[in-house]
Scaffold this active site. Structure first.
Site, PDB file in Angstrom:
ATOM      1  CD  GLU A 183     -13.143   8.349  18.327  1.00  0.00           C
ATOM      2  OE1 GLU A 183     -12.721   9.423  17.824  1.00  0.00           O
ATOM      3  OE2 GLU A 183     -13.254   7.306  17.691  1.00  0.00           O
TER       4      GLU A 183
HETATM    5  C1  LIG Z   1      -8.875  -0.223  21.979  1.00  0.00           C
HETATM    6  C2  LIG Z   1      -8.406   0.959  21.212  1.00  0.00           C
HETATM    7  C3  LIG Z   1      -9.067   1.319  20.051  1.00  0.00           C
HETATM    8  C4  LIG Z   1      -8.625   2.396  19.288  1.00  0.00           C
HETATM    9  N1  LIG Z   1      -9.240   2.691  18.094  1.00  0.00           N
HETATM   10  C5  LIG Z   1      -8.661   3.602  17.259  1.00  0.00           C
HETATM   11  C6  LIG Z   1      -9.135   3.786  15.920  1.00  0.00           C
HETATM   12  O1  LIG Z   1     -10.108   3.151  15.491  1.00  0.00           O
HETATM   13  N2  LIG Z   1      -8.474   4.638  15.112  1.00  0.00           N
HETATM   14  C7  LIG Z   1      -7.396   5.353  15.525  1.00  0.00           C
HETATM   15  O2  LIG Z   1      -6.842   6.103  14.733  1.00  0.00           O
HETATM   16  N3  LIG Z   1      -6.919   5.219  16.795  1.00  0.00           N
HETATM   17  C8  LIG Z   1      -7.528   4.364  17.665  1.00  0.00           C
HETATM   18  N4  LIG Z   1      -7.052   4.195  18.937  1.00  0.00           N
HETATM   19  C9  LIG Z   1      -5.945   5.021  19.382  1.00  0.00           C
HETATM   20  C10 LIG Z   1      -6.389   6.048  20.420  1.00  0.00           C
HETATM   21  O3  LIG Z   1      -7.147   7.056  19.816  1.00  0.00           O
HETATM   22  C11 LIG Z   1      -5.119   6.568  21.106  1.00  0.00           C
HETATM   23  O4  LIG Z   1      -4.626   5.514  21.913  1.00  0.00           O
HETATM   24  C12 LIG Z   1      -5.376   7.798  21.923  1.00  0.00           C
HETATM   25  O5  LIG Z   1      -5.685   8.888  21.088  1.00  0.00           O
HETATM   26  C13 LIG Z   1      -4.185   8.176  22.788  1.00  0.00           C
HETATM   27  O6  LIG Z   1      -2.984   8.160  22.063  1.00  0.00           O
HETATM   28  P1  LIG Z   1      -1.738   7.333  22.633  1.00  0.00           P
HETATM   29  O7  LIG Z   1      -2.212   5.981  22.934  1.00  0.00           O
HETATM   30  O8  LIG Z   1      -0.613   7.479  21.702  1.00  0.00           O
HETATM   31  O9  LIG Z   1      -1.408   8.030  24.000  1.00  0.00           O
HETATM   32  P2  LIG Z   1      -0.437   9.280  24.198  1.00  0.00           P
HETATM   33  O10 LIG Z   1      -0.777  10.330  23.201  1.00  0.00           O
HETATM   34  O11 LIG Z   1       0.957   8.805  24.267  1.00  0.00           O
HETATM   35  O12 LIG Z   1      -0.905   9.786  25.621  1.00  0.00           O
HETATM   36  C14 LIG Z   1      -0.429   9.236  26.860  1.00  0.00           C
HETATM   37  C15 LIG Z   1      -0.884  10.141  27.992  1.00  0.00           C
HETATM   38  O13 LIG Z   1      -0.352  11.468  27.802  1.00  0.00           O
HETATM   39  C16 LIG Z   1      -1.396  12.421  27.762  1.00  0.00           C
HETATM   40  N5  LIG Z   1      -1.103  13.452  26.753  1.00  0.00           N
HETATM   41  C17 LIG Z   1      -0.555  13.268  25.537  1.00  0.00           C
HETATM   42  N6  LIG Z   1      -0.464  14.458  24.898  1.00  0.00           N
HETATM   43  C18 LIG Z   1      -0.978  15.379  25.713  1.00  0.00           C
HETATM   44  C19 LIG Z   1      -1.174  16.795  25.621  1.00  0.00           C
HETATM   45  N7  LIG Z   1      -0.852  17.472  24.525  1.00  0.00           N
HETATM   46  N8  LIG Z   1      -1.752  17.434  26.662  1.00  0.00           N
HETATM   47  C20 LIG Z   1      -2.102  16.773  27.781  1.00  0.00           C
HETATM   48  N9  LIG Z   1      -1.945  15.427  27.925  1.00  0.00           N
HETATM   49  C21 LIG Z   1      -1.389  14.751  26.905  1.00  0.00           C
HETATM   50  C22 LIG Z   1      -2.662  11.646  27.407  1.00  0.00           C
HETATM   51  O14 LIG Z   1      -3.834  12.293  27.887  1.00  0.00           O
HETATM   52  C23 LIG Z   1      -2.400  10.294  28.068  1.00  0.00           C
HETATM   53  O15 LIG Z   1      -2.803  10.363  29.408  1.00  0.00           O
HETATM   54  C24 LIG Z   1      -7.507   3.155  19.730  1.00  0.00           C
HETATM   55  C25 LIG Z   1      -6.862   2.790  20.920  1.00  0.00           C
HETATM   56  C26 LIG Z   1      -7.278   1.705  21.633  1.00  0.00           C
HETATM   57  C27 LIG Z   1      -6.521   1.323  22.876  1.00  0.00           C
END
Ligand SMILES: Cc1cc2nc3c(=O)[nH]c(=O)nc-3n(C[C@H](O)[C@H](O)[C@H](O)COP(=O)(O)OP(=O)(O)OC[C@H]3O[C@@H](n4cnc5c(N)ncnc54)[C@H](O)[C@@H]3O)c2cc1C
Length: 593
Positions: free
Chosen positions: A436
């Site tokens: 989220e």
């Molecule tokens: C168990 C689980 C359940 C989930 N459920 C859902 C779901 O139901 N539906 C759905 O759509 N998604 C879901 N997700 C996905 C989840 O919302 C994302 O993993 C999350 O939004 C982070 O995206 P990412 O994993 O690509 O990390 P990234 O975006 O790659 O981020 C990696 C790091 O970089 C930082 N970062 C990235 N961009 C920025 C920025 N612009 N400014 C500052 N910091 C930044 C982040 O804070 C983080 O620390 C789920 C994930 C998990 C693990």
């Protein structure tokens, strides 16, 4: 042990801090009488303790599995879900026009805290359905609403949220799933990952809300549209029809919430998944934000819940485990006699109480924003909810990390061993700062959209309210002196960092990003301190008037004073970190890392 009965603190926060009587007096909430609310909390406590909690550990061990393309949930989950639906729990806060019971968010918040505390994995399923219902009610056509919403409200169909793709996590502008128009519907093709409860056989149908791009979509977030994609097509008469072209291809192996299936989903591998546009073309992100905002408050509440569960478990262990001796007590003692164990338990308890107050007060604001007869009041409440949402989400879940790790620490070596369950709370809670929108993304929202965009106006109004409360605190009451002093100091620090940000952002493009999380943590700590000071002031009043239940109020006064003495000083460290600015955060070249 009964961990989940509606604890006294929940009742106190609902009634005294969040003002249930005022909320119940708003138009549309006539049903929310004190008797009904008490009965709901009582039943929710029983259901959580007796049905959901016993499945928490077994669900963790077994996990959900993908067998022949079908998601198989852990033993007992299907039966528990059936009971959940039979009891009508999903409809508690939903619109009466769609079969819901129309109770305030405030009441639903307390009930959801119990679901989350008893079994976080299970609770994610109804949480996502609730978010999907909110998005459909607000943005979908009447036809879509008539076909889908009631069956989701009664829990026979579940909802999911499909945003994430391998290249599009925090950055939803990078979404690639395509939607091509075809008659009255669209054909979707693409892949989604990490989809919570992305499929299961507990419900007759699964209704996916999917972000995708139309062929003529502009690049970036302005080119994203929202679609409803059912697992099974729905016949004219509302019955279940053919299987749609949307399938789970794998489940993730993950750190926690093992019972909740986290799915990779393929859309349109053969003929294309049939989907229906929700809201206007290219405005999908705005529509999805309805779901995401609800889910963000819901995720913050998961932090509160898992922290409380970890605390209760740690207390139980500390009262049983005999180790060492302590001053003033004969012989060997249980570890709760040790001052350092007390310190850990007080850190856990006082911060959990502060988080609960923040989450419930925000829920009450949401009720006012939706139901107040006064337009100005509705707008002011909504502005405050917007400002509070990143705090309720990110501060509560970050603090939950501290609380659950302390829960492990109180158990010593047994905390590291899975049998006690303490490690599970720590593992399960770990996701809450990530999904989220990560803490970094919430903090960016806070400084960018909620502070800089209105040039600090919403924040200054919050500071005025805190100050007005300080002025209303009874003078000369020694019991409240430390609370008053620390709240004043915290409010001033919040004002200082706000002005610093407004000024620094003009000349330093890295200022906002560098300081945002510290600013968010500072703000959460101060708002938590404000709510604890309110609680303590109420408690002194109750004690002075000889209210029954004096032990509860004495305890509240102590946890509030502890928060002021031991947690509020962190505000000064956050303030110094914020005003140190971005220089050394950004100084190293990429190669120097
Ligand atoms: C168990 C689980 C359940 C989930 N459920 C859902 C779901 O139901 N539906 C759905 O759509 N998604 C879901 N997700 C996905 C989840 O919302 C994302 O993993 C999350 O939004 C982070 O995206 P990412 O994993 O690509 O990390 P990234 O975006 O790659 O981020 C990696 C790091 O970089 C930082 N970062 C990235 N961009 C920025 C920025 N612009 N400014 C500052 N910091 C930044 C982040 O804070 C983080 O620390 C789920 C994930 C998990 C693990």
């Amino acid at each position: 042990m009964n961990y989940f009965a509606p604890v006294r603190d929940m009742e106190f926060v609902i009634n005294e801090l969040a003002g249930l009587a005022g909320i119940a007096a708003l138009p549309g909430f006539e049903e929310a009488t004190p008797d009904l609310v008490n009965a709901v909390l009582e039943e929710a406590g029983k259901f959580s303790s007796e049905v959901l909690a016993p499945l928490n550990k077994t669900g963790d061990r077994e996990g959900s599995r993908l067998v022949d393309g079908k998601v198989v949930v852990p033993t007992g989950f299907t039966e528990a879900y059936e009971q959940f639906v039979e009891c009508g729990w999903l409809g508690l806060g939903k619109d009466v026009d769609f079969g819901g019971q129309g109770l305030p968010h405030l009441v639903v918040t307390a009930v959801e805290e119990m679901w989350n505390a008893s079994n976080l994995s299970f609770s994610l399923c109804p949480l996502l359905t609730s978010g999907a219902v909110a998005a459909l009610q607000r943005h979908a056509s009447d036809d879509l609403k008539a076909t889908y919403v009631e069956k989701m409200v009664n829990g026979h169909w579940a909802g999911t949220m499909n945003l994430t793709e391998p290249q599009a996590g925090s950055d939803l502008a990078a979404i690639r799933t395509e939607a091509v128009p075809e008659g009255d519907h669209y054909r979707l093709r693409g892949q989604k990952i990490f989809i919570t409860w992305g499929d299961q056989e507990m419900t007759e149908n699964v209704i996916h809300l999917v972000l995708a791009r139309l062929p003529d979509a502009p690049a970036g977030v302005r080119g994203i549209s929202l679609f409803l994609v059912p697992k099974y097509m729905v016949e004219e008469d509302g019955g279940i029809g053919a299987r749609n072209d949307i399938f789970v291809v794998s489940l993730e192996h993950k750190l926690g919430v093992h019972a909740s299936p986290t799915c990779t989903i393929a859309l349109g591998d053969t003929e294309g998944a049939v989907g229906y546009l929700i809201g206007e073309a290219h405005s999908g992100l705005a529509c999805m934000f309805t779901m995401m905002n609800a889910a963000r408050l819901g995720t913050g509440l998961q932090g509160v819940a898992i922290a409380d569960r970890a605390y209760q478990q740690a207390v139980a262990y500390a009262k049983e485990r005999v180790q060492g001796s302590s001053p003033g007590t004969e012989g060997r003692v249980t570890i709760i006699h040790h001052a350092d164990v007390r310190r850990m338990l007080m850190l856990m308890r006082s911060q959990t109480e502060a988080m609960r107050a923040v989450a419930y007060v925000t829920a009450a604001l949401l009720d006012q924003a939706g139901h107040s007869p006064d337009k100005q009041q509705r707008q002011a409440s909504q502005q405050r909810v917007d400002l509070m949402t990143p705090i309720a989400k990110a501060w509560c879940t970050e603090v939950a990390q501290e609380v659950t790790t302390l829960g492990v620490q109180v158990h010593g070596g047994m905390g590291f061993i899975e049998d006690t369950g303490s490690a599970q709370h720590y593992r399960d809670g770990r996701i809450t700062t990530i999904y989220e929108g990560t803490t970094g993304i919430q903090a960016g929202d806070l400084v960018g959209r909620k502070i800089l965009r209105d040039e600090g106006q919403g924040m200054r109004s919050l500071l005025d309210d805190i100050r007005a409360f300080e002025d209303s605190m009874p003078d000369g009451d020694d019991r409240l002196a430390v609370l008053r002093r620390e709240l004043k100091s915290g409010r001033e620090a919040l004002g200082e960092v706000t002005e610093w940000l407004l000024e620094s952002a003009k000349t330093d493009e890295n200022a906002a990003g560098s300081v945002s999380v510290n600013l968010l943590m500072l703000m959460g700590t101060v708002i938590g301190g404000w709510q604890m000071a309110r609680a303590a002031t109420l408690a002194t009043g109750k004690l002075d008037s000889g209210a029954a239940d004096s032990s509860f109020y004495e305890t509240k006064l102590t946890t509030a004073r502890f928060y002021a003495e031991q947690i509020m000083p962190r505000v000064r460290a956050y303030r110094d970190a914020v005003t140190a600015g971005s220089e050394n955060i950004m100084a190293l070249s990429e190669q120097q890392f």
